[in-house]
Design a protein around this motif. Sequence first.
Motif, short mmCIF file in Angstrom:
data_model
loop_
_atom_site.label_atom_id
_atom_site.label_comp_id
_atom_site.label_asym_id
_atom_site.label_seq_id
_atom_site.Cartn_x
_atom_site.Cartn_y
_atom_site.Cartn_z
N ASN A 50 0.74 -1.13 -0.01
CA ASN A 50 -0.12 0.00 0.07
C ASN A 50 0.68 1.15 0.01
O ASN A 50 0.39 2.35 -0.33
N CYS A 65 6.12 3.03 6.40
CA CYS A 65 5.01 3.23 7.45
C CYS A 65 4.71 4.80 7.68
O CYS A 65 3.55 5.22 7.70
N LEU A 74 0.43 4.35 22.52
CA LEU A 74 -0.07 2.97 22.09
C LEU A 74 0.42 1.78 23.34
O LEU A 74 -0.27 1.16 23.79
C1 HEC Z 1 -1.05 1.98 3.94
C2 HEC Z 1 -1.27 2.94 5.05
C3 HEC Z 1 -0.42 2.27 6.31
C4 HEC Z 1 0.84 2.11 6.44
C5 HEC Z 1 1.98 1.97 5.29
C6 HEC Z 1 0.85 1.65 7.71
N1 HEC Z 1 0.04 1.84 8.33
FE1 HEC Z 1 -0.25 1.58 10.33
N2 HEC Z 1 -2.18 1.72 10.07
C7 HEC Z 1 -2.84 2.07 9.09
C8 HEC Z 1 -4.49 1.92 9.24
C9 HEC Z 1 -5.30 2.22 8.34
C10 HEC Z 1 -4.45 1.67 10.66
C11 HEC Z 1 -5.97 1.27 11.28
C12 HEC Z 1 -6.22 -0.18 10.81
C13 HEC Z 1 -7.23 -0.94 11.51
O1 HEC Z 1 -8.16 -0.33 12.07
O2 HEC Z 1 -7.51 -2.02 10.96
C14 HEC Z 1 -3.23 1.67 11.15
C15 HEC Z 1 -2.84 1.16 12.57
C16 HEC Z 1 -1.64 1.03 13.03
C17 HEC Z 1 -1.48 0.73 14.47
C18 HEC Z 1 -2.57 0.49 15.54
C19 HEC Z 1 -2.95 2.15 16.12
C20 HEC Z 1 -3.99 2.09 16.78
O3 HEC Z 1 -4.50 3.06 17.31
O4 HEC Z 1 -4.57 1.23 17.11
C21 HEC Z 1 0.00 0.71 14.51
C22 HEC Z 1 0.77 0.47 15.85
C23 HEC Z 1 0.50 0.81 13.17
N3 HEC Z 1 -0.61 1.11 12.34
C24 HEC Z 1 1.90 0.94 12.67
C25 HEC Z 1 2.45 0.88 11.80
C26 HEC Z 1 3.65 0.26 11.31
C27 HEC Z 1 4.79 -0.15 12.26
C28 HEC Z 1 4.10 0.72 9.96
C29 HEC Z 1 5.21 0.23 9.04
C30 HEC Z 1 5.47 -1.30 9.11
C31 HEC Z 1 2.43 0.86 9.48
N4 HEC Z 1 1.65 1.00 10.67
C32 HEC Z 1 2.36 1.06 8.16
C33 HEC Z 1 -2.37 2.33 7.84
C34 HEC Z 1 -1.15 2.23 7.55
#
Ligand code: HEC
Length: 469
Positions: A99, A103, A216
């Motif tokens: 995607n 991050c 978190l």
């Molecule tokens: C494409 C966009 C995208 C990328 C790239 C991404 N995230 Fe996220 N992240 C999200 C979304 C959307 C959520 C909410 C997910 C859900 O509700 O299922 C999230 C949720 C999270 C959360 C939980 C937050 C909470 O409030 O509960 C963490 C920790 C997190 N991401 C860490 C990371 C890390 C570490 C990386 C890289 C390895 C990363 N994310 C890459 C979109 C992204």
Amino acid sequence: MLVVHPLLASAFSFLLLLNGALGCGENRSTLPVETGEWLPGGETTNTLLLGVNAFIRPAENITTEHSPMFFTGNSFFNQPWVEAPATTDKRDGLGPFFNARACSACHPRDGRGTPPETAEEPFLGLLLRLSVGEEDTYGGPMGDPAYGTQLQPQAIPDIAPEATPQISIETIEGTYDDGTPYELVKPTYIITAPAYGPLAEDLKISPRIATQMIGLGLLEAIRETDILHLADPNDENNDGISGKANYVWDEDQQELALGRFGHKANQPTLRQQVASAFHGDLGITNPVFPDENCFEAQEDCLNATVGGTPDIAEEEFHKVVVYNSLVAVPMRRAWDTEEILIGKTLFHDAKCTSCHTPSHRTGEHDLEELTEQLIWPYTDLLLHDMGEGLADNRPDYLANGQEWRTPPLWGLGLIPVVNHHHRLLHDGRARGFEEAILWHGGEAAESRDAFKAMPKEDRDYLIRFLESL
Ligand code: HEC
Ligand code: HEC
């Protein structure tokens, strides 16, 4: 003859009850300042850097052992990953599907993503979870047979991206009880150009916005018994608010565990949340999810060159988890002024606290910085039915299609400063606090109606309180 509108009359007696007088909020009796509420993350709170860097600080009480881990983890969070093979085997292995490359592309400055505003805009910071009607072996969502549980609209060279997601937006009009009009925007999503055969006929789509990364680890450190104590799934106390714990599959423990992270509390631990982000969002295999994210129909994905096995090794992976556990919550900017305390009182009176539980005391955690802290996240971490307006109609373990996890409210007032936008709710549809509250329905309908019935002045006080969190 003087005719008093019944609404005005009730508002007036309400004010009398509060022993207050109209105008400027002077002499209204309010809740007091509570000990420690200006430090929402307890001793971890960031009191040093606010403004645009408000979300990037380590816990203020970080140990000398964890500090270098935090900064290395932070660099893995910020830097883009590249296709394998590359000269740097520490940062390769991107994809085959992904995607985003980093991050931080979705969580800019550890802050919040934005949804696209037009059908042409690419999706960044918003992703689509997919599933079909049935459940998997553990009661979780069963992915589309050809596309899995998350749509990846990007791929490495020579491989076709899965498909193109598109947003369309509809405007909804409403009015406050005082006649002031407002406008909300409601998004819907479609998926075009599927590259690996048709999407399932009963496909369910759940849009999710990337959230801010603060505090978190503290949420992970709240004792499970304290969360369960707040749950009332059958509404036995008859207050119209249930509150249900989600139980989700824990890949490390190989058992069901209390869900805490994600918009439907569908991840049990930060370790697994980070692992599924690496795996699902970047296509980086890791100690928790060592296999590439390809499905049977996706032959080119299955045959693609991959990086290491896994792409990120335990040592580096663990540092990213430490990093994600220790990002500090910023201190409050104002907490003891008359207007903020009026706003806080209105927040309590409108029963926002039935779900947005103001404070918790954390229990034990492997990272000692997080242990026994008095924190003010304004969440119960439980699922609530928020009505049809917010429904995604896609169950996620015990969360049904109308249920969402109460999100923490700490730091939300700084999103406009950090990210130059104020998109709220699970799909970022709300353009600020007012719209976020107006979308509340289901169990939260009474609170929303209380807000709609407030005079403009009080709505402003309530919002100023939220801005101060
Ligand atoms: C494409 C966009 C995208 C990328 C790239 C991404 N995230 Fe996220 N992240 C999200 C979304 C959307 C959520 C909410 C997910 C859900 O509700 O299922 C999230 C949720 C999270 C959360 C939980 C937050 C909470 O409030 O509960 C963490 C920790 C997190 N991401 C860490 C990371 C890390 C570490 C990386 C890289 C390895 C990363 N994310 C890459 C979109 C992204
Ligand atoms: C029945 C439980 C419940 C009550 C009562 C409630 N909320 Fe919420 N609140 C939620 C849930 C669940 C969400 C997430 C909904 C979503 O993402 O679609 C939410 C989201 C929010 C958000 C957006 C947070 C974000 O990170 O995007 C704000 C702001 C908010 N609530 C403020 C309030 C205020 C102010 C009140 C009182 C007028 C209130 N809430 C009452 C459960 C509740």
